[in-house]
Design a protein around this motif. Structure first.
Motif, PDB file in Angstrom:
ATOM      1  N   GLU A  15      33.031  29.776  32.220  1.00 34.14           N
ATOM      2  CA  GLU A  15      32.916  30.673  33.393  1.00 34.14           C
ATOM      3  C   GLU A  15      31.412  30.774  33.801  1.00 34.14           C
ATOM      4  OE1 GLU A  15      34.991  34.449  33.450  1.00 34.14           O
ATOM      5  OE2 GLU A  15      36.861  33.504  32.583  1.00 34.14           O
ATOM      6  N   ASN A  16      31.123  31.152  34.907  1.00 32.35           N
ATOM      7  CA  ASN A  16      29.877  31.347  35.409  1.00 32.35           C
ATOM      8  C   ASN A  16      29.404  32.628  34.904  1.00 32.35           C
ATOM      9  OD1 ASN A  16      29.071  28.625  36.304  1.00 32.35           O
ATOM     10  ND2 ASN A  16      29.870  29.289  38.249  1.00 32.35           N
ATOM     11  N   LYS A  17      28.261  32.745  33.976  1.00 26.75           N
ATOM     12  CA  LYS A  17      27.861  34.182  33.814  1.00 26.75           C
ATOM     13  C   LYS A  17      26.483  34.207  33.512  1.00 26.75           C
ATOM     14  CE  LYS A  17      29.401  34.373  28.918  1.00 26.75           C
ATOM     15  NZ  LYS A  17      30.053  35.073  28.008  1.00 26.75           N
TER      16      LYS A  17
END
Length: 112
Positions: A15-17
């Protein structure tokens, strides 16, 4: 599912983090193994998996393990609450100067 399996799955299907970089002391053989793992995960997932990401996952898993320990977790939660009350708002710990880091070092420093 275990925390370690969750970490592995999160790297395979990310996931984008935000990412954070660390400098750590690590033996050359362990760096080689981390590189192999990062490369394999990158190939499987089709997304870039870096050594830094893997170290971050390891640190997260260690912290989660400590917090899950009944005796240690209780102590850590209590001392964190005390700190917040004393400081008002928790500010991160001050980083040592490069000279202090060098004095505390017991081996080669490798940045990723």
């Amino acid at each position: 599912m275990s925390s370690t399996k969750d970490k592995i799955l999160s790297r395979l299907y990310p996931e984008n983090k935000p990412e954070h970089r660390l400098t750590v002391l690590v033996s050359a053989s362990k760096v080689a193994e981390i590189k192999r793992i990062a490369k394999a995960m990158s190939e499987i997932s089709g997304h870039r998996v870096t050594q830094t990401m893997l170290f971050e996952d390891a640190v997260d898993a260690f912290i989660e393990g400590c917090m899950a320990d009944p005796q240690l977790g209780k102590f850590l939660l209590n001392s964190e609450q005390s700190e917040i009350k004393q400081q008002g708002v928790a500010a991160g710990p001050a980083e040592p100067s490069p000279e202090q880091n060098e004095e505390m070092s017991n081996g080669q420093v490798m940045s990723f």
